[in-house]
Design an enzyme around this catalytic site. Structure first.
Site, short mmCIF file in Angstrom:
data_model
loop_
_atom_site.label_atom_id
_atom_site.label_comp_id
_atom_site.label_asym_id
_atom_site.label_seq_id
_atom_site.Cartn_x
_atom_site.Cartn_y
_atom_site.Cartn_z
N TYR A 114 0.85 -1.25 0.00
CA TYR A 114 -0.05 -0.05 -0.17
C TYR A 114 0.91 1.04 0.15
CZ TYR A 114 -3.21 3.54 1.63
OH TYR A 114 -3.91 4.73 1.63
N GLU A 203 -3.12 7.80 -4.15
CA GLU A 203 -3.26 6.52 -3.47
C GLU A 203 -3.16 5.28 -4.36
OE1 GLU A 203 -5.94 4.77 -0.06
OE2 GLU A 203 -7.04 4.85 -1.91
#
Length: 400
Positions: A114, A203
């Site tokens: 992530y 993101e």
């Protein structure tokens, strides 16, 4: 302003961020030629069909499917996804209709990570958040295993320091020399992209490492800071109005700041700070605001009328509280707009108005002589109590 995954990846590619090959599709008939091209380019028969909506959690909602049987299977999956009402945690129970797809090459994935960049307004820094737990909801990781989340902050004067990139690589377990080199280059490119494009959020979930050790952005969630829109005329071509609240779009075009909420008391206020305080005091006395609406310091009578129209587009609204502190904005202009809107729209819900500031007496006189049923408030607290009582059929309750 949000953009789709495929648009984010096109943006990434311009800054040298490695992304898998892929193309958008707007009709199912476009999918087979795209899949055939990807298979020919990569030699890999696996392609991925991805729904394109402005929300995360698409895979869990059934909006991301892997096709291992070539273009025929990819087309069949596209026909199922295109037009579906995709429900994720971020869309709410009503979901979002899928109008676009992204057809992407399959990768031989070894690890999922992530990675995100966002503006930390308290620190006045760009914050970098990374985790070894890619592919999962970062909120769940933060709650269950917070030790698996790495954070660092970038000084806007110094920029991203090389040692910070190395810290991230080590924290994510990227020790292989070539993989680490690719990761460091990717992080530097993403920071350049973030600042140059005036992003508020960037993101990638997941950021993947293939079995060959290569690093790719397998996702792209990008949001721009609307305050920088004047610097980016190209954003208009990237906007997908189907993904935006039509009421918020109407407000934006009218020069109003509006955010829809889930309450039943409409708010019409001048100034963002006063608007926030108005919502807080409505909650304090037991009500629920239906919106944030800032008409600004120089609103016209026409804008005030438009603000009423926008508020009343919500079927949940059971009453309206107008809270104006006139400095630049004149109270008589607000009063005239309120009267015009109430008469033209045939207002049937309770209306409470609190006016203070420039030309306040003239404004109050206009309201008193309008012949309309308008409750006048002497203060913000008085107005909040009156509108809560009017919409609840009794007395307001203090939240203290």
């Amino acid at each position: 302003m949000k953009i789709h995954e495929y648009q984010g990846k096109q943006l990434f590619a311009r800054y040298g961020v490695p992304v898998p090959n892929g193309e958008p599709a707007f009709q199912a008939s476009e999918v087979a030629p795209i899949a055939d091209r990807l298979i020919a380019q990569t030699g890999n028969p696996v392609v991925v069909v991805k729904a394109q909506i402005h929300a995360g959690g698409r895979g869990k909602g059934g909006g991301v499917k892997v096709a291992k049987g070539g273009s025929a299977e990819a087309t069949a999956l596209a026909e199922k996804i295109l037009g579906m009402q995709l429900v994720t945690k971020q869309t709410g129970p009503e979901g979002q209709k899928v109008r676009r797809l992204y057809i992407e090459q399959g990768l031989d994935i070894a690890r999922e990570l992530y990675f995100a960049m966002l503006v930390d307004r308290e620190r006045r820094r760009v914050a970098v958040i990374a985790s070894t737990e890619g592919g999962m909801d970062i909120e769940e990781v933060a709650h269950s295993t917070p030790e698996k989340i790495v954070k660092l902050f970038i000084d806007p004067v110094l920029g991203l320091a090389p040692y910070q990139g190395r810290q991230l690589a080590i924290a994510l377990g990227l020790t292989a020399k070539e993989t680490q080199r690719q990761f460091l280059k990717l992080v530097a490119s993403l920071y350049t992209c973030f600042t140059a494009e005036d992003c508020s959020l960037l993101e990638i979930n997941p950021l993947v490492v293939t079995r060959a050790g290569d690093v790719f952005a397998l996702d792209a969630k990008v949001a721009f800071d609307d305050n920088a829109e004047f610097r980016h005329p190209e954003w208009n071509a990237m906007r997908d109005v189907d993904e935006e609240d039509p009421v918020e779009l109407q407000a934006k075009r009218s020069g109003l700041s509006y955010v829809s909420l889930d309450g039943d008391i409409g708010c019409l206020v001048n100034g963002a700070g006063l608007a926030m305080a108005t919502m807080d005091i409505i909650l304090h006395y037991g009500g629920k605001p239906a919106n944030f609406l800032d008409v600004g310091g120089g609103a016209t009578q026409e804008q005030v009328k438009t603000a009423f129209q926008i508020i009343l587009r919500s079927e949940r609204v059971r009453g309206i509280f107008v809270n104006i502190f006139g400095g630049i904005m004149r109270c008589d202009v607000v009063a005239a707009g309120v009267i015009a809107a109430a008469k033209e729209l045939g207002l049937k819900v309770p209306l409470v108005v609190r006016l203070e500031g420039t030309n306040v007496e003239a404004g109050r006189k206009l309201l008193d002589e309008s012949g309309l049923t308008i409750q006048s408030a002497s203060s913000m607290a008085d107005g909040a109590q009156k509108i809560v009582a009017a919409t609840r059929g009794g007395k307001a309750q203090s939240g203290a």
